[in-house]
Motif scaffolding. Sequence first.
Motif, short mmCIF file in Angstrom:
data_model
loop_
_atom_site.label_atom_id
_atom_site.label_comp_id
_atom_site.label_asym_id
_atom_site.label_seq_id
_atom_site.Cartn_x
_atom_site.Cartn_y
_atom_site.Cartn_z
N ASN A 80 -8.28 -6.14 -111.30
CA ASN A 80 -8.73 -6.85 -110.10
C ASN A 80 -9.45 -8.12 -110.53
OD1 ASN A 80 -9.76 -3.94 -108.11
ND2 ASN A 80 -7.76 -4.59 -108.73
N VAL A 81 -9.12 -9.24 -109.88
CA VAL A 81 -9.77 -10.51 -110.17
C VAL A 81 -10.28 -11.07 -108.85
CG1 VAL A 81 -9.42 -12.88 -111.01
CG2 VAL A 81 -8.24 -10.97 -112.12
N GLY A 82 -11.55 -11.49 -108.84
CA GLY A 82 -12.10 -12.05 -107.62
C GLY A 82 -13.29 -12.94 -107.86
N ALA A 83 -13.43 -13.94 -106.99
CA ALA A 83 -14.59 -14.83 -107.02
C ALA A 83 -15.15 -14.85 -105.60
CB ALA A 83 -14.18 -16.23 -107.46
N LEU A 84 -16.19 -14.05 -105.36
CA LEU A 84 -16.74 -13.92 -104.01
C LEU A 84 -17.94 -14.85 -103.81
CD1 LEU A 84 -16.14 -10.28 -104.46
CD2 LEU A 84 -15.39 -11.34 -102.36
N GLY A 85 -19.03 -14.55 -104.47
CA GLY A 85 -20.19 -15.43 -104.41
C GLY A 85 -20.98 -15.40 -103.12
N ASN A 86 -20.85 -14.35 -102.33
CA ASN A 86 -21.62 -14.28 -101.08
C ASN A 86 -23.10 -14.00 -101.34
OD1 ASN A 86 -19.22 -14.67 -99.77
ND2 ASN A 86 -18.91 -12.52 -99.31
N ILE A 87 -23.41 -13.27 -102.39
CA ILE A 87 -24.80 -12.96 -102.72
C ILE A 87 -25.27 -13.85 -103.86
CG2 ILE A 87 -26.36 -11.17 -103.58
CD1 ILE A 87 -24.56 -9.14 -102.06
N VAL A 88 -24.54 -13.86 -104.97
CA VAL A 88 -24.85 -14.75 -106.09
C VAL A 88 -23.98 -15.99 -105.92
CG1 VAL A 88 -24.79 -15.05 -108.59
CG2 VAL A 88 -25.46 -12.84 -107.62
N ARG A 89 -24.60 -17.09 -105.58
CA ARG A 89 -23.84 -18.32 -105.25
C ARG A 89 -23.25 -19.01 -106.47
NH1 ARG A 89 -23.71 -19.27 -99.54
NH2 ARG A 89 -24.87 -17.47 -98.81
N GLN A 90 -23.87 -18.85 -107.62
CA GLN A 90 -23.35 -19.50 -108.83
C GLN A 90 -21.91 -19.04 -109.04
OE1 GLN A 90 -25.23 -18.41 -112.60
NE2 GLN A 90 -24.98 -20.52 -113.25
N LEU A 91 -21.01 -19.99 -109.28
CA LEU A 91 -19.60 -19.64 -109.46
C LEU A 91 -19.44 -18.66 -110.61
CD1 LEU A 91 -16.60 -19.95 -108.82
CD2 LEU A 91 -16.58 -21.96 -110.33
N HIS A 92 -18.77 -17.55 -110.33
CA HIS A 92 -18.44 -16.56 -111.35
C HIS A 92 -17.20 -15.80 -110.89
CE1 HIS A 92 -21.05 -14.49 -108.49
NE2 HIS A 92 -20.54 -13.32 -108.90
N VAL A 93 -16.41 -15.37 -111.84
CA VAL A 93 -15.15 -14.68 -111.57
C VAL A 93 -15.22 -13.28 -112.16
CG1 VAL A 93 -12.65 -14.68 -111.90
CG2 VAL A 93 -13.86 -16.85 -111.55
N HIS A 94 -14.98 -12.28 -111.32
CA HIS A 94 -14.97 -10.88 -111.75
C HIS A 94 -13.57 -10.51 -112.23
CE1 HIS A 94 -18.87 -9.99 -109.80
NE2 HIS A 94 -18.46 -10.88 -108.91
N VAL A 95 -13.49 -9.81 -113.35
CA VAL A 95 -12.24 -9.28 -113.88
C VAL A 95 -12.52 -7.81 -114.18
CG1 VAL A 95 -10.48 -9.49 -115.67
CG2 VAL A 95 -11.70 -11.55 -114.90
N ILE A 96 -11.91 -6.93 -113.37
CA ILE A 96 -12.28 -5.52 -113.40
C ILE A 96 -11.07 -4.65 -113.68
CG2 ILE A 96 -13.38 -3.65 -112.09
CD1 ILE A 96 -14.41 -6.01 -110.21
N ALA A 97 -11.18 -3.77 -114.67
CA ALA A 97 -10.11 -2.81 -114.99
C ALA A 97 -10.25 -1.61 -114.06
CB ALA A 97 -10.21 -2.38 -116.45
#
Length: 136
Positions: A80-97
């Motif tokens: 799963n790959v996602g960039a939400l940022g609703n709580i932590v505004r700093q741009l970050h991309v999650h990569v989850i197995a």
Amino acid sequence: MNGFTLDPRLEKDSISVMVTGLCDLRLSRDARWPWLILVPRRTGITEIFELTPLDQVLLTFETEMVAKALKEITGATKINVGALGNIVRQLHVHVIARFEGDANWPGPVWGFGQAESYEDEKRDELTAKLREALSS
């Protein structure tokens, strides 16, 4: 990068695995899923489109590289790959197995249950494998 600081919540909830060309690659402290976070080392960026075109390409490349390495290392069913940022505004991309039968499969990982800490040995083994896979 000049002026870059990591959001305190990302600092608290993850550990740095390595620095790539653009990002600080971090491992979530929640051991329920192998969960990586790419944080572009740019100041004041909250959205992908705010990056320069070159940085956008680098982020895409590094996300693909990290996702592929994570899948190979873990044998995950799905990445799963996602960039939400609703709580932590700093741009970050999650990569989850994700794995069939993992905590909350096939539902989302966000807001589910209580985080579980890594055993030091398992965390160190995973980070070593990631560094090796991403350095070759």
